[in-house]
Design a protein around this motif. Sequence first.
Motif, PDB file in Angstrom:
ATOM      1  N   TYR A 198      -9.151  -8.949  -4.110  1.00 22.97           N
ATOM      2  CA  TYR A 198      -7.930  -9.667  -4.446  1.00 22.97           C
ATOM      3  C   TYR A 198      -7.459  -9.279  -5.841  1.00 22.97           C
ATOM      4  N   THR A 199      -8.397  -9.065  -6.756  1.00 17.40           N
ATOM      5  CA  THR A 199      -8.025  -8.614  -8.095  1.00 17.40           C
ATOM      6  C   THR A 199      -7.345  -7.251  -8.035  1.00 17.40           C
ATOM      7  N   LEU A 200      -7.837  -6.347  -7.188  1.00 16.09           N
ATOM      8  CA  LEU A 200      -7.195  -5.046  -7.038  1.00 16.09           C
ATOM      9  C   LEU A 200      -5.777  -5.197  -6.485  1.00 16.09           C
ATOM     10  N   ALA A 201      -5.598  -6.163  -5.580  1.00 10.53           N
ATOM     11  CA  ALA A 201      -4.249  -6.419  -5.068  1.00 10.53           C
ATOM     12  C   ALA A 201      -3.322  -6.843  -6.198  1.00 10.53           C
ATOM     13  N   ARG A 202      -3.810  -7.733  -7.050  1.00  9.53           N
ATOM     14  CA  ARG A 202      -2.987  -8.213  -8.168  1.00  9.53           C
ATOM     15  C   ARG A 202      -2.720  -7.088  -9.173  1.00  9.53           C
ATOM     16  N   ARG A 203      -3.620  -6.117  -9.230  1.00  8.19           N
ATOM     17  CA  ARG A 203      -3.457  -5.001 -10.158  1.00  8.19           C
ATOM     18  C   ARG A 203      -2.564  -3.909  -9.572  1.00  8.19           C
ATOM     19  N   GLY A 204      -2.149  -4.081  -8.321  1.00 10.58           N
ATOM     20  CA  GLY A 204      -1.278  -3.092  -7.706  1.00 10.58           C
ATOM     21  C   GLY A 204      -1.994  -1.918  -7.099  1.00 10.58           C
ATOM     22  N   ASP A 205      -3.210  -2.142  -6.586  1.00 10.53           N
ATOM     23  CA  ASP A 205      -4.006  -1.071  -5.983  1.00 10.53           C
ATOM     24  C   ASP A 205      -4.275  -1.436  -4.521  1.00 10.53           C
TER      25      ASP A 205
END
Length: 345
Positions: A198-205
Amino acid sequence: MRRRKLLAGLAATAAGPLLGSGTAQADEALLGELLVTRLRDAMLGLGAAAAAPSSPEALVTDFTRALADFDACRYASLAVRLPRLIRAGHALSASGDDTEQHTLLAKSYLLATRMLVKMDEQQLGWMAADRARQLAQSAGDVLAVAESARQLAVLARKAGWHDQALSIALSAADHPDLRGTGRAGTAVRGLLVQSASYTLARRGDPDGMRELTDEAAAIATELGGATLLRDHGGGFSPLTVQLHRISAENHAGDPRAALDAARTISLKALPSVERRSRALGDIAVTYDRLGRRSDCVRTLLAAERCAPQETHARPATKALISSLLVTGPTSTELRGLAERSGLLA
């Protein structure tokens, strides 16, 4: 004498109309503020101590009820029970170096953290999560230590500290202590990997997000499909991983993929009212991002029927309703929902 009068005045202010008589008879639109206020005062040791469980066994029973209140989105009841539980847990822990009491207090703080994150109260969330970690470490509770790490990762992500959030979650997932805790430890690892995705999603990955989400799904399948860890974020199973995909795809910028994920989910199969309400909230966001306004409102009304106190109190949901009010034509249904959520006079 002057100091005593000042403290008495502050206590009277804290027990004003919002907090009522201790029975949580509050307007649902104010329940978030009620919960935060009471949790804050309990964590700071302010105010008169409420009637507390008379024994460690009673405290365990009260925690079970508090967890049930959270799962059922009975926040008026939780606003009474959870702060009382924290106060009582500290009182019992102070009377001795009891490992079981430290574990139970750690779990109480983890439940408080989840509620504070939901209410977008990050400062208090940091305090609760850090206390949970310290208590869990003191008690040697590996699962609670890992869950406190997950909550800290959530808070770091909300603060925009994506690298730190990833490091916290993945380091905890790879910790060797989890390997000796059986299926529960494996499920915690899955939740931590899911948090990192989910953190990667928020980072745009989006590619990294999908890779880690697939890893979490593989862990859930390996565990046989049963829902484990109902008191750790609402459980872990293939179904809850798929629920996670909705929000993750939304934040990665692909609401159509989020809607595809939502179509695979049976809301009735989710393990709690809170999880069903959260799923409906994520689906409403998906429809909003796709410009499907009527479907968004219809889904928000379904969320309200499922969990009215959650829908009326949660800041993220209220922000979506506010946005709908000012970005297009309103309907009787939307205005009624906004009024019940305290957004219209």
